[in-house]
Write a protein that holds these residues in place. Structure first.
Motif, PDB file in Angstrom:
ATOM      1  N   ASP A 182      29.452  54.425  21.934  1.00 19.80           N
ATOM      2  CA  ASP A 182      29.878  54.210  23.313  1.00 19.80           C
ATOM      3  C   ASP A 182      29.717  52.760  23.773  1.00 19.80           C
ATOM      4  O   ASP A 182      29.843  52.468  24.953  1.00 19.80           O
ATOM      5  N   ALA A 183      29.466  51.848  22.858  1.00 22.69           N
ATOM      6  CA  ALA A 183      29.335  50.430  23.206  1.00 22.69           C
ATOM      7  C   ALA A 183      30.688  49.908  23.690  1.00 22.69           C
ATOM      8  O   ALA A 183      31.745  50.421  23.312  1.00 22.69           O
ATOM      9  N   PRO A 184      30.671  48.862  24.513  1.00 21.84           N
ATOM     10  CA  PRO A 184      31.953  48.272  24.914  1.00 21.84           C
ATOM     11  C   PRO A 184      32.687  47.721  23.697  1.00 21.84           C
ATOM     12  O   PRO A 184      32.065  47.317  22.712  1.00 21.84           O
ATOM     13  N   ASP A 185      33.999  47.724  23.778  1.00 22.98           N
ATOM     14  CA  ASP A 185      34.814  47.185  22.687  1.00 22.98           C
ATOM     15  C   ASP A 185      34.823  45.661  22.685  1.00 22.98           C
ATOM     16  O   ASP A 185      35.019  45.045  21.640  1.00 22.98           O
ATOM     17  N   GLU A 186      34.621  45.065  23.875  1.00 25.64           N
ATOM     18  CA  GLU A 186      34.515  43.610  23.983  1.00 25.64           C
ATOM     19  C   GLU A 186      33.450  43.255  25.001  1.00 25.64           C
ATOM     20  O   GLU A 186      33.269  43.960  25.999  1.00 25.64           O
ATOM     21  N   VAL A 187      32.793  42.125  24.737  1.00 27.46           N
ATOM     22  CA  VAL A 187      31.861  41.523  25.686  1.00 27.46           C
ATOM     23  C   VAL A 187      32.292  40.067  25.824  1.00 27.46           C
ATOM     24  O   VAL A 187      32.480  39.375  24.819  1.00 27.46           O
ATOM     25  N   GLN A 188      32.464  39.630  27.067  1.00 27.14           N
ATOM     26  CA  GLN A 188      32.906  38.269  27.325  1.00 27.14           C
ATOM     27  C   GLN A 188      31.956  37.611  28.319  1.00 27.14           C
ATOM     28  O   GLN A 188      31.502  38.256  29.257  1.00 27.14           O
ATOM     29  N   LEU A 189      31.676  36.344  28.096  1.00 24.18           N
ATOM     30  CA  LEU A 189      30.904  35.532  29.035  1.00 24.18           C
ATOM     31  C   LEU A 189      31.769  34.366  29.447  1.00 24.18           C
ATOM     32  O   LEU A 189      32.366  33.703  28.587  1.00 24.18           O
ATOM     33  N   TYR A 190      31.880  34.150  30.764  1.00 20.70           N
ATOM     34  CA  TYR A 190      32.636  33.000  31.217  1.00 20.70           C
ATOM     35  C   TYR A 190      32.067  32.402  32.479  1.00 20.70           C
ATOM     36  O   TYR A 190      31.217  32.975  33.145  1.00 20.70           O
ATOM     37  N   ARG A 191      32.551  31.184  32.769  1.00 19.13           N
ATOM     38  CA  ARG A 191      32.059  30.416  33.910  1.00 19.13           C
ATOM     39  C   ARG A 191      33.254  29.908  34.713  1.00 19.13           C
ATOM     40  O   ARG A 191      34.258  29.472  34.137  1.00 19.13           O
ATOM     41  N   PHE A 192      33.099  29.967  36.034  1.00 22.22           N
ATOM     42  CA  PHE A 192      34.069  29.400  36.958  1.00 22.22           C
ATOM     43  C   PHE A 192      33.347  28.377  37.824  1.00 22.22           C
ATOM     44  O   PHE A 192      32.153  28.541  38.118  1.00 22.22           O
ATOM     45  N   PRO A 193      34.042  27.338  38.272  1.00 21.52           N
ATOM     46  CA  PRO A 193      33.377  26.317  39.075  1.00 21.52           C
ATOM     47  C   PRO A 193      32.898  26.836  40.435  1.00 21.52           C
ATOM     48  O   PRO A 193      31.951  26.300  41.000  1.00 21.52           O
ATOM     49  N   ASN A 194      33.550  27.891  40.934  1.00 22.78           N
ATOM     50  CA  ASN A 194      33.173  28.459  42.233  1.00 22.78           C
ATOM     51  C   ASN A 194      33.903  29.788  42.442  1.00 22.78           C
ATOM     52  O   ASN A 194      34.750  30.177  41.623  1.00 22.78           O
ATOM     53  N   GLY A 195      33.565  30.455  43.513  1.00 22.21           N
ATOM     54  CA  GLY A 195      34.167  31.753  43.810  1.00 22.21           C
ATOM     55  C   GLY A 195      35.655  31.682  44.078  1.00 22.21           C
ATOM     56  O   GLY A 195      36.399  32.608  43.737  1.00 22.21           O
ATOM     57  N   ALA A 196      36.107  30.592  44.680  1.00 15.30           N
ATOM     58  CA  ALA A 196      37.539  30.449  44.945  1.00 15.30           C
ATOM     59  C   ALA A 196      38.331  30.399  43.641  1.00 15.30           C
ATOM     60  O   ALA A 196      39.415  30.977  43.539  1.00 15.30           O
ATOM     61  N   ALA A 197      37.787  29.729  42.631  1.00 14.22           N
ATOM     62  CA  ALA A 197      38.450  29.657  41.324  1.00 14.22           C
ATOM     63  C   ALA A 197      38.502  31.038  40.674  1.00 14.22           C
ATOM     64  O   ALA A 197      39.523  31.422  40.092  1.00 14.22           O
ATOM     65  N   LEU A 198      37.410  31.794  40.785  1.00 15.88           N
ATOM     66  CA  LEU A 198      37.395  33.162  40.256  1.00 15.88           C
ATOM     67  C   LEU A 198      38.429  34.013  40.974  1.00 15.88           C
ATOM     68  O   LEU A 198      39.208  34.730  40.336  1.00 15.88           O
ATOM     69  N   ASP A 199      38.452  33.939  42.295  1.00 15.07           N
ATOM     70  CA  ASP A 199      39.425  34.716  43.074  1.00 15.07           C
ATOM     71  C   ASP A 199      40.854  34.369  42.665  1.00 15.07           C
ATOM     72  O   ASP A 199      41.701  35.258  42.503  1.00 15.07           O
ATOM     73  N   ALA A 200      41.125  33.075  42.476  1.00 13.38           N
ATOM     74  CA  ALA A 200      42.465  32.642  42.070  1.00 13.38           C
ATOM     75  C   ALA A 200      42.822  33.173  40.687  1.00 13.38           C
ATOM     76  O   ALA A 200      43.956  33.595  40.448  1.00 13.38           O
ATOM     77  N   SER A 201      41.850  33.191  39.800  1.00 17.66           N
ATOM     78  CA  SER A 201      42.091  33.721  38.453  1.00 17.66           C
ATOM     79  C   SER A 201      42.437  35.206  38.504  1.00 17.66           C
ATOM     80  O   SER A 201      43.374  35.661  37.848  1.00 17.66           O
ATOM     81  N   LEU A 202      41.675  35.953  39.288  1.00 16.87           N
ATOM     82  CA  LEU A 202      41.924  37.401  39.387  1.00 16.87           C
ATOM     83  C   LEU A 202      43.259  37.706  40.058  1.00 16.87           C
ATOM     84  O   LEU A 202      43.864  38.747  39.800  1.00 16.87           O
ATOM     85  N   ALA A 203      43.718  36.800  40.922  1.00 13.98           N
ATOM     86  CA  ALA A 203      44.975  37.005  41.638  1.00 13.98           C
ATOM     87  C   ALA A 203      46.166  36.350  40.935  1.00 13.98           C
ATOM     88  O   ALA A 203      47.291  36.420  41.448  1.00 13.98           O
ATOM     89  N   ASP A 204      45.939  35.747  39.785  1.00  7.10           N
ATOM     90  CA  ASP A 204      47.009  35.052  39.066  1.00  7.10           C
ATOM     91  C   ASP A 204      48.195  36.000  38.873  1.00  7.10           C
ATOM     92  O   ASP A 204      48.037  37.104  38.352  1.00  7.10           O
TER      93      ASP A 204
END
Length: 107
Positions: free
Chosen positions: A58-80
């Motif tokens: 039942d382990a995840p099939d993928e594990v990812q670690l990432y970094r964004f410069p700020n929350g606005a950049a994360l929001d923009a990525s998710l809304a791409d």
């Protein structure tokens, strides 16, 4: 004291993403992720680590670690729009996702 959202929104954000594929679709999940992870740099995001599970439990099939410069950049990525255009593919191959903030440290 709780920080105002605006202050927290401006700090770098490190995230861990756990992904589970629908049964029999782990390869397709990875192919989908190959495409959408390529959009991260357009929003200042950096993929720090990506691990594909070799376990059959039942382990995840993928594990990812990432970094964004700020929350606005994360929001923009998710809304791409390119990401959103692939929502049907995502729904077809991804059974479950868990995303949470982490503090990445050196070993």
């Amino acid at each position: 004291m709780i920080e105002p959202r605006s202050a927290a929104h401006e700090r770098p954000i490190e995230l861990c993403c756990l992904l589970w594929a629908r049964p029999g679709l782990a390869v397709e999940l990875s192919r989908y992720e190959d495409v959408v992870l390529a959009f991260l740099p357009d929003h200042g995001g950096v993929l720090l680590q990506r691990a594909i599970s070799t376990s059959g439990d039942d382990a995840p099939d993928e594990v990812q670690l990432y970094r964004f410069p700020n929350g606005a950049a994360l929001d923009a990525s998710l809304a791409d729009p390119r990401r959103r255009e692939r929502s049907a593919e995502r729904d077809r191959v991804v059974a479950r996702t868990t995303l949470y903030p982490v503090a990445i440290t050196s070993a």
